[in-house]
Design an enzyme around this catalytic site. Structure first.
Site, mmCIF file in Angstrom:
data_model
loop_
_atom_site.group_PDB
_atom_site.id
_atom_site.type_symbol
_atom_site.label_atom_id
_atom_site.label_comp_id
_atom_site.label_asym_id
_atom_site.label_seq_id
_atom_site.Cartn_x
_atom_site.Cartn_y
_atom_site.Cartn_z
ATOM 1 N N LYS A 188 31.968 34.957 44.691
ATOM 2 C CA LYS A 188 32.794 34.875 43.482
ATOM 3 C C LYS A 188 32.349 33.673 42.651
ATOM 4 C CE LYS A 188 37.676 35.028 42.032
ATOM 5 N NZ LYS A 188 39.084 34.972 42.486
ATOM 6 N N SER A 240 42.040 38.607 40.507
ATOM 7 C CA SER A 240 40.928 38.176 39.684
ATOM 8 C C SER A 240 39.566 38.467 40.297
ATOM 9 C CB SER A 240 41.032 36.672 39.406
ATOM 10 O OG SER A 240 40.928 35.940 40.616
ATOM 11 N N SER A 274 44.595 37.442 44.461
ATOM 12 C CA SER A 274 43.277 37.810 43.933
ATOM 13 C C SER A 274 42.226 38.221 44.955
ATOM 14 C CB SER A 274 42.710 36.681 43.081
ATOM 15 O OG SER A 274 43.392 36.637 41.862
#
Ligand code: GLN
Length: 451
Positions: free
Chosen positions: A52, A127, A151
């Site tokens: 990420k 997210s 997330s």
């Protein structure tokens, strides 16, 4: 093979913001060379991973999905990045995300949305939608996410993958760009429970560089994942995780999972956690408050973007112009909300009340875990919704995290794993398992039993 897969489909999926082709191949060759030389290999030697874009990487850009950090190459690796490298993991690149991890759909990324591989017109969650989409599309077998309010788990749920939010303090936050420091937690994402456990073990552990890092042994997650069982366990079902807003097919698959747990030898206990109804409201005061403080460091002087620095403007003007251009709408909304909630005269009414609710939620969990070993719920009330459907409706977007947020507020651990497809739309449904702090191994034990 994974780079070829990315070449073939990522134009459509858009899971990655940056693919480090050269770096990945160099790492893979280095593993081969080590192997040929008979050197000791790391525990995940040669396994590709999608990272990420919130963790710093000294050889790759780190944007956090924001224009304000476009082109920024950090001078250091996050502790998590260092641990991945030490385990001989091959980092394929950096994945797309809602700007500063604020969102539930990845539509808030400044670099465009990611598609859900099950249906590219739908959201992959957020997210961490890039990481979950990379897994679901077989662009990577492992990925890293971060979970402030859901997330890791909500993207796992809507893409039919596995995601774990470890106990707060279980995985170092050093080099993980801060959103809401008392809630943020990095964790493993994978396609199976055992894969997640193997990654969990590599990234977890005490870090003196993070003052909230827990100085205790990592829970035995791999052993638990290899010995799945719910025999004799007490499993809680919280009555607040149901009702209006829950899709019929999600409820159906969840009820079937509860039946499965029973048939495997678990005892089901109904729980009442009244404070959970207030979790979303408390979260949307605490998270924006911390965000308004954390994001003050993006002042156009120290990192990334600088707008209007033409020699005629003051530093304040340059900061204002840069923030205006560099932050997206959701980030601005949160900074304004948080600044307001923390302002004198309102502090006690808003932030103070939210902190009290946080304590009540922690107490509800403590009482619940006197009666049960783990709690189960749907991970998110609905399956993946169409891109655009909730983009202009922040309140509807916030509801995606109804079941995941209480865990962040209390700091305990939770997993989402697939539990079938919703009959009405054929899309994946996630089962959430919640365990007490530092009992992350229970997630894997139960997860491996029902997987
Ligand atoms: N969707 C939640 C938010 O927008 C949670 C995000 C997260 O866990 N990073 O704040």
């Amino acid at each position: 093979a994974h780079l070829a897969r990315i070449d073939a489909i990522d134009e459509k999926v858009h899971a990655f913001l940056h693919v480090d082709r050269e770096g990945a191949l160099a790492q893979a060759r280095a593993v081969d060379a080590k192997k040929a030389a008979g050197e000791k290999l790391g525990p995940l030697a040669g396994v590709p991973l999608a990272l990420k874009d919130i963790f710093t990487t000294k050889d790759m850009p780190t944007t956090v999905g924001s224009k304000i950090l476009e082109g920024w190459i950090p001078p250091y690796d996050a502790t998590l990045t260092q641990k991945l490298r030490a385990a001989d993991v091959v980092i394929l690149g950096k994945t797309n995300m809602d700007e500063f991890a604020m969102g539930s759909s990845t539509e808030n990324s400044a670099y465009g949305p990611t598609g859900n591989p099950w249906d590219l017109t739908r959201i992959p969650g957020g997210s961490g939608g890039g990481s979950s989409a990379a897994l679901a599309s077989y662009e990577a077998p492992l990925a890293i996410g971060t979970d402030t309010g859901g997330s890791i788990r909500q993207p796992a749920s809507v893409t039919g993958t596995v995601g774990v939010k470890p106990t707060y303090g279980g995985v170092s936050r050093y080099g993980m760009v801060a959103f809401s420091s008392s809630l943020d937690q990095g964790g493993p994402c994978a396609r199976t429970v055992l894969d997640a456990a193997l990654l969990h073990e590599v990234i977890a552990g005490h870090d003196p560089m993070d003052s909230t890092s827990i100085d205790a042994p990592v829970p035995p997650v791999v052993e638990a994942a290899r010995n799945g069982s719910v025999e004799g366990m007490r499993v809680g079902v919280v009555k607040q995780f149901a009702g209006e807003g829950y899709q019929a097919g999600v409820v159906q698959r969840f009820n079937e999972s509860v039946e499965l747990l029973k048939s495997l030898g678990a005892t089901i206990v109904e729980l009442d956690c009244p404070s959970f109804d207030l979790a979303l409201s408390a979260y949307y005061l605490i998270a924006p408050s911390e965000c308004s403080s954390n994001l003050a460091r993006f002042d156009a002087m120290r990192y990334g973007l600088r707008v209007g620095d033409d020699g005629t403007k003051s530093a304040e003007e340059v900061t204002a112009l840069t923030r205006e251009a560099g932050f997206g709408d959701e980030v601005k909304r949160r900074i304004i909300l948080g600044t307001y909630a923390l302002s004198s005269g309102y502090y006690d009414a808003y932030y103070g009340s939210a902190q009290k609710v946080r304590t009540l939620i922690t107490q509800d969990f403590a009482k619940a875990f006197e009666q049960v070993d783990v709690i189960v719920s749907p991970t998110t009330p609905t399956t993946a919704f169409p891109i655009g459907e909730r983009a202009d409706d922040p309140m509807a977007m916030y509801l995606a995290d109804l079941c995941t947020i209480p865990t962040n507020l209390a700091g305990n651990s939770a997993m989402s794993l697939p539990c079938g497809l919703a009959p009405e739309d054929g899309l994946p449904v996630g089962l959430q398992i919640i365990a007490p702090a530092m009992k992350d191994d229970r997630l894997y034990k139960v997860g491996a039993a029902v997987e």
